[in-house]
Each structure stands twice: as C-alpha cells, then as structure tokens.
Enzyme design. Structure first.
Site, PDB file in Angstrom:
ATOM      1  N   HIS A  37       0.807  -1.407   0.087  1.00  0.00           N
ATOM      2  CA  HIS A  37       0.433   0.180  -0.222  1.00  0.00           C
ATOM      3  C   HIS A  37       1.314   1.270  -0.062  1.00  0.00           C
ATOM      4  O   HIS A  37       0.610   2.333  -0.222  1.00  0.00           O
ATOM      5  CB  HIS A  37      -0.723   0.096   0.986  1.00  0.00           C
ATOM      6  CG  HIS A  37      -2.369  -0.634   1.046  1.00  0.00           C
ATOM      7  ND1 HIS A  37      -2.245  -2.551   0.979  1.00  0.00           N
ATOM      8  CD2 HIS A  37      -3.386  -0.484   1.122  1.00  0.00           C
ATOM      9  CE1 HIS A  37      -3.072  -2.158   0.904  1.00  0.00           C
ATOM     10  NE2 HIS A  37      -4.150  -1.887   0.535  1.00  0.00           N
ATOM     11  N   LYS A 102      -9.691  -7.158   8.561  1.00  0.00           N
ATOM     12  CA  LYS A 102      -9.846  -7.654  10.639  1.00  0.00           C
ATOM     13  C   LYS A 102      -9.955  -6.952  11.439  1.00  0.00           C
ATOM     14  O   LYS A 102      -8.936  -5.834  11.111  1.00  0.00           O
ATOM     15  CB  LYS A 102      -9.026  -8.838  10.789  1.00  0.00           C
ATOM     16  CG  LYS A 102      -7.766  -8.421  11.018  1.00  0.00           C
ATOM     17  CD  LYS A 102      -7.442  -9.978  11.843  1.00  0.00           C
ATOM     18  CE  LYS A 102      -5.929 -10.163  12.627  1.00  0.00           C
ATOM     19  NZ  LYS A 102      -5.669 -11.053  12.922  1.00  0.00           N
TER      20      LYS A 102
END
Length: 187
Positions: A37, A102
């Site tokens: 990212h 999560k």
C-alpha cells in the site's frame, strides 16, 4: 442476510449491504498489505500509473504462506486492517470499492467509504486454511521483492466475508457494542 457478489464492484452492487451481512465473493481480487500500500500511494503522489487496475476492485489484506502442491496459495488469513488506514483513502479516491481484513478502521477511511459507496468486510481470523480453499488462482503482479506481501491477483469463488462497514458508514463493531450494552442493562 447473505449475498453473492461478483467483482469488479459497483456502487449499485454494494448499496443494499448492511453490517452483519454475509457475502460470498466470486471474481478477481488483489492481495496487499501495508508495504505494498505504501508503494502504491507513493506512485499516486508522484503522479505515476499504478501496477494494478484499482477501479471497482477489492483488496484482501493478507500475506499468505507458500502454496502446497495443488493449492493456489497457502494459508491466507486476514491482516489487521488499521495498518492500511494511512493509504486506503487515496485508493478509495481512485475507485477501490471493497476491502477485506480484520479489525477496526479509522474515521478518514469510513468517511471515504461513505463518499464513494464502498464497503469494508472482515474475513474470519483463525480460518486461514479454510479461506485459502476459496482462492482458485494466484499470480504475483507487483512488488515480488516483498515476498508474502507482494501484490497478487487472485481469482476467488465464494470467498466468505462479513460486512463490517456498509456504504452508509454503519459499523458493525459500533452497532454490536451498543446492542450488547443495551442487553446487559436490561438484565
């Protein structure tokens, strides 16, 4: 409720999803963690083209283990999502429509989810071997030097996830906590 989703996602595909809905995703997704990212956002800041087509896509936050014979990937459990919070807003601005990981997300990510009609979903932690069965093919498409954190294009069939933050910003982690507190106060 349960929904079957196909990638790439559109606003229309995601608009009726609610926190707590179970979804089964079929189609192509990408895997990426924080190191990948960071590189993607550096390219954006430099005005360069990304190595993946981000429009309508869904990114699974995972660093899978090596595949055993007959598998596309090894165990593929979700990574803690807040690690991507510094980068997700820029990717949502470019058309990212789904994220699977999560844990909680920050307010800037939630704001961008609402702005773009995207969703955040959770995969079940501790079920990495089972989740990998939904991954039918995997190919490294960028940043091979990152090893397990390289960006992979994966084809999934009925990949299971639960909607945590819907396209209106409703958050299962907040709703669930409030409902639990109401129940405990009524006793």
């Amino acid at each position: 409720m349960e929904y079957k989703l196909k990638t790439p996602f559109t606003r229309e595909d995601l608009k009726d999803l609610k926190p707590g809905d179970n979804v089964y995703i079929t189609g192509y997704m990408y895997t990426a963690r924080d190191a990948a990212h960071k590189r993607l956002v550096e390219l954006i800041e430099q005005g360069k083209e990304l190595p993946i087509d981000i429009k309508g896509t869904c990114i699974y936050y995972v660093g899978p283990t090596p595949a055993k014979e007959g598998q596309a990937l090894g165990s593929a459990g979700p990574t803690t999502s807040y690690r991507m919070d510094a980068y997700s807003p820029q990717l949502l601005d470019l058309g990212l429509m789904g994220m699977v990981g999560k844990g909680k997300r920050g307010p800037e990510v939630v704001e961008k989810i609402v702005e773009h009609g995207a969703v955040y979903m959770a995969a079940i932690g501790g079920a990495a071997a089972l989740i990998s069965k939904a991954i039918k093919t995997a190919e490294i498409v960028a940043y091979e030097d990152l090893g397990a954190e390289a960006i992979r294009k994966i084809y999934v069939e009925d990949f299971p996830a639960t909607v945590i933050i819907d396209s209106k910003g409703n958050n299962l982690y907040e709703i669930g906590r409030e409902e639990y507190l109401k129940c405990t106060q009524q006793k």
